[in-house]
Motif scaffolding. Sequence first.
Motif, PDB file in Angstrom:
ATOM      1  N   LYS A 625     -57.994   8.842 -18.707  1.00 55.86           N
ATOM      2  CA  LYS A 625     -56.734   9.584 -18.820  1.00 55.86           C
ATOM      3  C   LYS A 625     -56.904  10.902 -19.576  1.00 55.86           C
ATOM      4  CE  LYS A 625     -53.031   6.137 -18.550  1.00 55.86           C
ATOM      5  NZ  LYS A 625     -53.699   4.998 -17.944  1.00 55.86           N
ATOM      6  N   HIS A 639     -39.992   2.493 -16.374  1.00 62.91           N
ATOM      7  CA  HIS A 639     -39.680   1.741 -15.155  1.00 62.91           C
ATOM      8  C   HIS A 639     -39.849   0.258 -15.491  1.00 62.91           C
ATOM      9  CE1 HIS A 639     -39.852   5.607 -13.133  1.00 62.91           C
ATOM     10  NE2 HIS A 639     -41.063   5.792 -13.636  1.00 62.91           N
ATOM     11  N   ARG A 642     -40.981  -2.230 -12.806  1.00 59.74           N
ATOM     12  CA  ARG A 642     -42.383  -2.120 -12.390  1.00 59.74           C
ATOM     13  C   ARG A 642     -43.340  -2.399 -13.539  1.00 59.74           C
ATOM     14  NH1 ARG A 642     -41.666   3.285  -9.843  1.00 59.74           N
ATOM     15  NH2 ARG A 642     -43.312   3.990 -11.252  1.00 59.74           N
ATOM     16  N   THR A 644     -44.014  -0.198 -15.958  1.00 61.62           N
ATOM     17  CA  THR A 644     -44.771   1.018 -16.244  1.00 61.62           C
ATOM     18  C   THR A 644     -43.889   2.005 -17.000  1.00 61.62           C
ATOM     19  OG1 THR A 644     -44.138   2.155 -14.196  1.00 61.62           O
ATOM     20  CG2 THR A 644     -46.119   0.760 -14.121  1.00 61.62           C
ATOM     21  N   LEU A 645     -44.550   2.966 -17.642  1.00 58.81           N
ATOM     22  CA  LEU A 645     -43.821   4.073 -18.248  1.00 58.81           C
ATOM     23  C   LEU A 645     -44.639   5.341 -18.062  1.00 58.81           C
ATOM     24  CD1 LEU A 645     -45.253   4.943 -21.184  1.00 58.81           C
ATOM     25  CD2 LEU A 645     -44.118   2.877 -21.956  1.00 58.81           C
ATOM     26  N   GLU A 646     -43.979   6.469 -18.193  1.00 61.60           N
ATOM     27  CA  GLU A 646     -44.640   7.769 -18.106  1.00 61.60           C
ATOM     28  C   GLU A 646     -44.469   8.487 -19.434  1.00 61.60           C
ATOM     29  OE1 GLU A 646     -43.156   9.935 -14.723  1.00 61.60           O
ATOM     30  OE2 GLU A 646     -43.193   8.122 -13.486  1.00 61.60           O
ATOM     31  N   ASP A 648     -45.638  12.255 -21.676  1.00 62.20           N
ATOM     32  CA  ASP A 648     -46.167  13.614 -21.644  1.00 62.20           C
ATOM     33  C   ASP A 648     -46.986  13.865 -22.909  1.00 62.20           C
ATOM     34  OD1 ASP A 648     -45.949  16.588 -22.503  1.00 62.20           O
ATOM     35  OD2 ASP A 648     -45.466  16.636 -20.366  1.00 62.20           O
ATOM     36  N   ARG A 653     -48.749  14.833 -17.729  1.00 61.85           N
ATOM     37  CA  ARG A 653     -47.998  13.597 -17.509  1.00 61.85           C
ATOM     38  C   ARG A 653     -48.967  12.450 -17.197  1.00 61.85           C
ATOM     39  NH1 ARG A 653     -42.541  13.076 -15.800  1.00 61.85           N
ATOM     40  NH2 ARG A 653     -42.299  15.129 -16.747  1.00 61.85           N
ATOM     41  N   HIS A 654     -48.778  11.312 -17.851  1.00 63.93           N
ATOM     42  CA  HIS A 654     -49.651  10.153 -17.641  1.00 63.93           C
ATOM     43  C   HIS A 654     -48.794   8.914 -17.394  1.00 63.93           C
ATOM     44  CE1 HIS A 654     -53.276  12.250 -19.109  1.00 63.93           C
ATOM     45  NE2 HIS A 654     -52.454  12.825 -19.964  1.00 63.93           N
ATOM     46  N   GLU A 655     -49.281   8.023 -16.520  1.00 61.48           N
ATOM     47  CA  GLU A 655     -48.599   6.750 -16.284  1.00 61.48           C
ATOM     48  C   GLU A 655     -49.338   5.642 -17.022  1.00 61.48           C
ATOM     49  OE1 GLU A 655     -46.460   5.046 -12.520  1.00 61.48           O
ATOM     50  OE2 GLU A 655     -48.546   4.360 -12.438  1.00 61.48           O
ATOM     51  N   THR A 657     -49.554   1.427 -17.369  1.00 66.72           N
ATOM     52  CA  THR A 657     -49.160   0.105 -16.890  1.00 66.72           C
ATOM     53  C   THR A 657     -49.110  -0.831 -18.083  1.00 66.72           C
ATOM     54  OG1 THR A 657     -51.438  -0.628 -16.532  1.00 66.72           O
ATOM     55  CG2 THR A 657     -50.370   0.574 -14.714  1.00 66.72           C
TER      56      THR A 657
END
Length: 748
Positions: A625, A639, A642, A644-646, A648, A653-655, A657
């Motif tokens: 990442k 989210h 799902r 997950t989160l995002e 900054d 921007r990174h996702e 899990t």
Amino acid sequence: MAATLTGVVERIVFLNEENHYTIAEFRPEPGRDDPAGARVEPVTITGPLPGVECGETLHLTGEWTRHAQHGAQFKIATFRSELPSSVHGIRKYLGSGLVPGIGKAYANKIVDAFGADTFRVLSEESGKLRHVEGIGPKRAKAIKGAWDEKRAERELFIFLQTYGVTPGQCVKLVKHFGASAKTVLENEPYRVAREIDGIGFKTADRIAINLGFANDAPPRLDAGLIFALETLQEEGHTALREADLIEHSAAQLQTEANLLAARIAALVENKSLVRHWPAGVEHPLPGSALLQLPHNDRAEQKIADAVRRLARVASGLPPIKADAAVAWAENKAGFVFHELQRAALRAALTHKFSILTGGPGTGKTTILRALVEILKAKKVRVHLAAPTGRAAQRLAETTGGFASTIHRLLKFDAAGGGFTANDAAPLATEFLVVDEASMLDTRLAAALLQAVPSKAHLVLVGDTDQLPSVGAGNVLKDLIAAEHAPVTRLSVIYRQQGQSAIVTTAHAINAGDTALPGVAPEVAAAQVWSDLNFIAATDAEDCVKKVLQLVTEFVPQKLKWPDPIADVQVLAPMHKGVAGVSNLNMQLQAALNPRRTPSTAFRAGGAGEFRPGDKVIQLRNNYDKNLFNGDIGAITAVHAERGTLEADFDGERHEFTRADLGDLALAYAISIHKSQGSEYPVVIVPLLKAHFMMLQRNLLYTAITRGKKKVFIVGEPAAYAMAVRNSESKQRLTHLREKLTAPASGGH
């Protein structure tokens, strides 16, 4: 209180392939009070369920929890599974897609043909599969192979859990060792601790003892000695006296010292440990040798070799008249430099390797800006780097040059597991300046110095009074002590003509002066014009209350700083306790970023609840990442459905899990250690006598020098005095200084 539940997996709603975290629909068996033939309504179960498929009967232990959106759920602690015995369960199990070659259509055909006997046929008489329409010899063989592989994996999970291995650890073992995991565990249980991240010596030791390994078995003693060195490495040591290692390990392993001494000799013999006897001592005392893990020995040797290489090779810079260059830089700056500043510039230009050290406000920035301007005027290829993103950004802003983190400069190669820039492929630079060098641990310093070209110049800039590196080693201090490079110590305070209370207090702390610049009894009494305030707190609860008051009222209203989340950083000495990092984060999150709707937040393990807008910190290096330990970002989206989160981080921007969430934590409050290399507009430091275990001069000094504009210390004056008086920061044991002064490399 632990609860139990038995039933059948009806449907898998969510499965994380990495850690086998599962959300499933589960139909419990009817209870004793249910009427005959009753069909109990399904419930939701959550947790790691490696190898489990639809149709299996599970015996679960865990606890009932309530999800804000989805209601009651059963959180799994442990489980035991059984293959389904009913035709309905077998049909669901085979039709779930777990065996390649058997979809729902073929599952129905096979179960129609063999009924409740299906699993026995697959295991013992797979030739009968050819009697099923559409299954020829080739497909029958493939089904048999896939079935056997799945059965072996399943048996392995059952075997592992018998010996106290958690479902999550089962996943790691199978992923690493494959089908040989059972054999490895039975014969070499301590190998598991060496090779698998997240399974330490204590887990491996519990498994080994359950398997019948003796308390004084050589594999146990060997693993315990290496574990002890790895544990002490976390305290900053890269080496340890042999006698101390034996004493420490004997207590931990509850065994005899003579047995450990024999095992150390064996580990040195097979190169699992490196032993260094004291230099120049003809008959050293038993136990006086320093022991190192091989990777620490190699890293230190690489640093020493790189320093010698730089000294041996002539400079590749174009001709520069140092005195004329200094005069030119003074004229450009519009003022005359102090003689120490001139000395630092001359050392950087005339020596291949030099060190610049000094506290806040002593003119390090002025010298670096002048140095970069001189080098640019001479068309020298100059690179600037720092251990953290924030330090690199600050270095770029103050010098006018381009700066990057050391990790980005060296370009980590995820596939190869190392840096692209190294001794074989050095950096394309003629001059490298590294700021915040006190943060350099042994392994990163080794990688960096190896990559410096032989003809290039290297300048390390740092403050030796700050906390040492988070990673093992004492690199900057060892390099200074070895006297291989000219060292300039800046000591004259320039910032704001000496009127900055942050700067003067920092220097007073280093001088052992416990006097405070004035104590305000309440937040309202704090001086708006001063850049450093001490606000008294009677106890931990009062301290937290006043920290919250500063963040939510004083800073935005009195100081007119509109964004307390971005502008304010709380730095705490400890993680635990009422005024520790964990509780402060919960309180600050509730005050600054309350939950708006249930769907905009979710809980992940022990990391707490994450919400959009939360300030978060990355807890370990993640090269995939391009995120590193200590990086601070903000959550932009959650989210929950799902998992997950995002977030900054500096515009990227990174996702994340669920598998990544252990690397994130809330960052409204962080530890002082995590703040190294960073500056923040406003810093708030809770400081109580209850923090006595962590109260040291360099900790307090580091905390207040993180403040760029304002610093507020909230707590007990007696705690401040305790910290200032305690200059005995733990000595870190290394072997780097000896390697730097030795004529040749190597231990034995």
